[in-house]
Design a protein around this motif. Structure first.
Motif, PDB file in Angstrom:
ATOM      1  N   GLY A 264       0.814  -1.214   0.000  1.00 44.66           N
ATOM      2  CA  GLY A 264       0.000   0.000   0.000  1.00 44.66           C
ATOM      3  C   GLY A 264       0.847   1.262   0.000  1.00 44.66           C
ATOM      4  N   VAL A 265       1.952   1.248   0.762  1.00 49.02           N
ATOM      5  CA  VAL A 265       2.865   2.398   0.790  1.00 49.02           C
ATOM      6  C   VAL A 265       3.482   2.623  -0.588  1.00 49.02           C
ATOM      7  CG1 VAL A 265       5.033   3.275   1.737  1.00 49.02           C
ATOM      8  CG2 VAL A 265       3.361   2.189   3.250  1.00 49.02           C
ATOM      9  N   VAL A 266       3.905   1.544  -1.257  1.00 53.90           N
ATOM     10  CA  VAL A 266       4.510   1.663  -2.584  1.00 53.90           C
ATOM     11  C   VAL A 266       3.511   2.219  -3.584  1.00 53.90           C
ATOM     12  CG1 VAL A 266       5.510   0.365  -4.505  1.00 53.90           C
ATOM     13  CG2 VAL A 266       6.191  -0.170  -2.154  1.00 53.90           C
ATOM     14  N   ILE A 267       2.283   1.714  -3.547  1.00 53.43           N
ATOM     15  CA  ILE A 267       1.247   2.202  -4.469  1.00 53.43           C
ATOM     16  C   ILE A 267       0.955   3.676  -4.217  1.00 53.43           C
ATOM     17  CG2 ILE A 267      -1.189   1.987  -5.107  1.00 53.43           C
ATOM     18  CD1 ILE A 267      -0.945  -1.011  -4.582  1.00 53.43           C
ATOM     19  N   PHE A 268       0.914   4.073  -2.944  1.00 52.69           N
ATOM     20  CA  PHE A 268       0.652   5.477  -2.609  1.00 52.69           C
ATOM     21  C   PHE A 268       1.774   6.381  -3.117  1.00 52.69           C
ATOM     22  CE2 PHE A 268       0.992   9.027   0.485  1.00 52.69           C
ATOM     23  CZ  PHE A 268      -0.220   9.646   0.199  1.00 52.69           C
ATOM     24  N   ILE A 269       3.018   5.925  -2.964  1.00 49.61           N
ATOM     25  CA  ILE A 269       4.159   6.720  -3.446  1.00 49.61           C
ATOM     26  C   ILE A 269       4.109   6.855  -4.971  1.00 49.61           C
ATOM     27  CG2 ILE A 269       6.685   6.755  -3.688  1.00 49.61           C
ATOM     28  CD1 ILE A 269       6.837   5.456  -0.929  1.00 49.61           C
TER      29      ILE A 269
ATOM     30  N   LEU B  78       1.557   9.439  -5.881  1.00 47.28           N
ATOM     31  CA  LEU B  78       2.062  10.800  -5.712  1.00 47.28           C
ATOM     32  C   LEU B  78       3.018  11.181  -6.840  1.00 47.28           C
ATOM     33  CD1 LEU B  78       2.748  10.902  -1.844  1.00 47.28           C
ATOM     34  CD2 LEU B  78       0.770  11.821  -3.083  1.00 47.28           C
ATOM     35  N   ALA B  79       3.749  10.184  -7.357  1.00 45.06           N
ATOM     36  CA  ALA B  79       4.728  10.440  -8.419  1.00 45.06           C
ATOM     37  C   ALA B  79       4.166  10.130  -9.797  1.00 45.06           C
ATOM     38  CB  ALA B  79       5.984   9.623  -8.170  1.00 45.06           C
ATOM     39  N   ARG B  80       2.828  10.167  -9.944  1.00 48.77           N
ATOM     40  CA  ARG B  80       2.204   9.771 -11.217  1.00 48.77           C
ATOM     41  C   ARG B  80       2.616  10.661 -12.384  1.00 48.77           C
ATOM     42  NH1 ARG B  80      -1.390  12.073  -7.849  1.00 48.77           N
ATOM     43  NH2 ARG B  80      -2.691  13.809  -8.568  1.00 48.77           N
ATOM     44  N   SER B  81       2.982  11.914 -12.104  1.00 51.48           N
ATOM     45  CA  SER B  81       3.429  12.788 -13.191  1.00 51.48           C
ATOM     46  C   SER B  81       4.778  12.332 -13.748  1.00 51.48           C
ATOM     47  CB  SER B  81       3.546  14.237 -12.701  1.00 51.48           C
ATOM     48  OG  SER B  81       4.478  14.341 -11.631  1.00 51.48           O
TER      49      SER B  81
END
Length: 351
Positions: free
Chosen positions: A20-25, A28-31
């Motif tokens: 979950g932490v990796v997916i959240f990061i 946030l870095a989707r750009s």
């Protein structure tokens, strides 16, 4: 026993928390997702290319990496200096031909061309041109941003490869830190994803070979010249699932128009449509299902959904992500692809 210690010992809960932490990061870095994925792909291909060559030739990794990346830079330079001017020249020729046709209505002996000309006169052509120009401008901006991501990813991949040993040794330090459980779980998920991605890359390589063979044969029958160069271009674009075939249509159409006029363009469009349908409905589901051992129906549905959700990147990473979740959920383990190397954090060595 404290709550923290109970959490650490609960491997299933702990790993899902890390995931979950990796997916959240990543969210946030989707750009930056294009650069992240391109860096991963370049590094993945370079690592396995070096391993493949070293099976037959005992060349030091550093020399092999420098030679490989230098060759890639030279090929890109050759493509830009040799083929881009040709494409621009042929585009200008096509534009001039259209302008000549529109400004010389006396040449409209063809009934179809007369109908098109009459439609253009009755339609709101200027507003359509303006809308088209704004759309083209957006595409140019997107291409520019992708180009920057491509260059940065290539440079990052190069630095990773020339410092691979130092990178490995430094990364191992995280597996022995106070939060070793966190980084060991990250390694666990990274190892699973690299494995599934390797399986899909093998499948896409075979699809690219088939696409290139079929398209090159059709080009030879039409009468195209410089077939080796065109075959290389088609092969590289075919490594992009589904979309690569469509992208290759643009330069091939320009070349066809310069060689044989509108008739050859029609032939090319027919060939591209047939190859695209063959890849989408036959090759992609069949090769992907055989490599990942997924039913063809599942494979095809995943490609449709992932393309809708993530665009072109969905076609590339959709199957790996799905098989990755199948593996970590213990639904169906994915077999390793040929030549896979893993690191055993417990014994502190590769296996």
């Amino acid at each position: 026993m404290s709550v923290y210690e109970k959490f650490i010992q609960n491997e299933r809960l702990r790993r899902f928390f890390v995931l979950g932490v990796v997916i959240f990061i990543l969210f946030l870095a989707r750009s930056m997702i294009t650069m992240i994925l391109l860096t991963f792909i370049f590094t993945f291909l370079a690592l396995h290319f070096v391993k493949f060559v070293q099976r037959f030739l005992k060349i030091p990794s550093l020399i092999l990496v420098l030679a490989t990346y230098s060759l890639i830079v030279f090929l890109v330079y050759l493509a830009i200096t040799k083929y881009v001017p040709v494409v621009i020249h042929q585009t200008v020729q096509m534009y001039n031909s259209v302008i000549h046709f529109y400004k010389n209505p006396g040449d409209n002996h063809n009934q179809l061309l007369m109908i098109i000309d009459d439609y253009l006169e009755k339609s709101n052509l200027m507003s359509q041109i303006q809308n088209g120009a704004s759309t083209i401008l957006r595409y140019v901006q997107d291409i520019g941003s992708i180009g920057i991501s491509f260059v940065l990813s290539f440079v990052l991949s190069f630095f990773f490869m020339i410092e691979k040993k130092q990178m490995t040794e430094f990364s191992k330090l995280f597996l022995k830190s106070d939060f070793d459980w966190f980084f060991q779980d990250i390694y666990y998920f990274a190892d699973k994803f690299v494995n599934t991605f390797g399986v899909v890359m093998e499948a896409q390589f075979f699809i690219a070979v088939v696409n290139t063979s079929i398209t090159t044969i059709c080009l030879a029958l039409i009468g195209f010249h410089q077939l080796p160069s065109l075959a290389i271009m088609i092969f590289l674009l075919s490594l992009i699932p589904v979309a690569g075939v469509i992208i290759s249509c643009i330069p091939l159409s320009f070349i066809a128009y310069s060689q044989g006029g509108i008739n050859d363009v029609i032939y090319i469009l027919v060939v591209i449509i047939v190859v695209h349908l063959f890849e989408s409905y036959v090759l992609n589901p069949k090769f992907m299902s055989s490599k990942t051992e997924l039913p063809i129906f599942y494979t095809f549905v995943i490609l449709l959904i992932s393309e809708r959700l993530f665009g072109v990147w969905g076609l590339i990473v959709g199957i790996p992500i799905f098989t990755f979740f199948l593996d970590i959920l213990k639904v169906k383990p994915i077999h390793s692809f040929t030549g896979k190397i893993t690191y055993d954090p417990e014994n502190n060595k590769e296996k």
